[in-house]
Design an enzyme around this catalytic site. Structure first.
Site, PDB file in Angstrom:
ATOM      1  N   ASP A  36       0.874  -1.160   0.000  1.00 15.70           N
ATOM      2  CA  ASP A  36       0.000   0.000   0.000  1.00 15.70           C
ATOM      3  C   ASP A  36       0.923   1.225   0.000  1.00 15.70           C
ATOM      4  O   ASP A  36       2.113   1.103   0.303  1.00 15.70           O
ATOM      5  CB  ASP A  36      -0.872  -0.046   1.258  1.00 15.70           C
ATOM      6  CG  ASP A  36      -1.639   1.238   1.463  1.00 15.70           C
ATOM      7  OD1 ASP A  36      -2.272   1.705   0.500  1.00 15.70           O
ATOM      8  OD2 ASP A  36      -1.598   1.785   2.582  1.00 15.70           O
ATOM      9  N   ASP A  51      -0.252   5.128   0.813  1.00 21.85           N
ATOM     10  CA  ASP A  51      -0.563   6.132   1.838  1.00 21.85           C
ATOM     11  C   ASP A  51      -0.475   5.537   3.241  1.00 21.85           C
ATOM     12  O   ASP A  51      -1.058   4.483   3.511  1.00 21.85           O
ATOM     13  CB  ASP A  51      -1.974   6.693   1.627  1.00 21.85           C
ATOM     14  CG  ASP A  51      -2.105   7.459   0.318  1.00 21.85           C
ATOM     15  OD1 ASP A  51      -1.099   8.062  -0.100  1.00 21.85           O
ATOM     16  OD2 ASP A  51      -3.185   7.446  -0.282  1.00 21.85           O
TER      17      ASP A  51
END
Length: 234
Positions: free
Chosen positions: A28, A30
């Site tokens: 991922d 963020d």
């Protein structure tokens, strides 16, 4: 209950083994490989930070569908192409300590690295370039602009715009590349729900700890150094 820790340890050691033997590791972006939430930074930059931060919190907690949350937030932000470019120039995303070394080590071991993000491709590509991750290994949402640069929505056909989208991308990677072991690393609910089809999930709490993710992770780390150390134990 006395047996539970040993069961957890068995699955923890299996998770570590899958990570060491991974064909691909998907991160991922963020609050995982960068310290901030890109959409919140964009909102702050466009002067609507507070309203959007609250919506991000709801989206991460899984209380609304991802696409609805994305749509609602973007319709408040309504950023122009110029604002997005200026954000990247003036406030480039801050890499989480240790990620550069970890990605380098994975590449040295010939483990493919992918970025799968519910954030925006223009920001994620900037991050990928810093980490020497090929741009065709980036899966993220695309902002759309009119010819004059005004906000025109987002590409709703991208798998990452949907709830469960990260899992769809992982399935696609397995089919296209023939990967057997794919490990997902992330901080949020959308990362956790990608396992399965991911072979293993590693929860990351180095920037923000999301309690429900921590509780459901067989392996939960708060620094990338812990993952790097695992690769160096081989």
């Amino acid at each position: 209950t006395a047996k539970l820790p040993s069961v957890m340890m068995a699955t923890l050691s299996q998770t570590k083994e899958l990570f060491r033997r991974a064909d691909a590791v998907c991160f991922d972006v963020d609050s995982t490989i960068i310290k901030e939430e890109g959409i919140d930074e964009l909102a702050k930059f466009c002067g609507v930070g507070d309203a959007v931060t609250e919506m991000t919190r709801k989206a991460m907690g899984g209380s609304v569908t991802f696409k609805t949350a994305l749509n609602e937030r973007l319709s408040i932000i309504r950023c122009s192409r110029e604002q997005v470019n200026k954000l990247i120039t003036d406030h480039p995303p801050q890499l989480t300590p240790g990620i550069r070394e970890l990605v380098e080590r994975l590449h040295q071991r010939n483990i493919k690295v992918f970025l799968i993000s519910g954030g925006f491709r223009c920001i994620v590509e900037h991050v990928a370039t810093q980490l020497d991750i090929p741009l065709h290994h980036v899966y993220a949402n695309r902002l759309k602009f009119y010819f004059n640069g005004e906000y025109a929505g987002f590409d709703e056909s991208q798998p990452t715009a949907e709830t469960g989208g990260k899992g769809k991308v992982i399935n696609m990677l397995k089919e296209q590349h023939g990967f057997k072991n794919v490990v997902m690393v992330g901080d949020g609910a959308t990362d956790l729900e990608a396992y399965p089809p991911a072979s293993a999930f590693i929860g990351f709490g180095g920037n923000v700890v999301r309690q429900q993710v921590k509780e459901k992770s067989l392996w939960y780390v708060t620094s990338f150094g812990e993952l790097l150390k695992e690769l160096e134990n081989i």
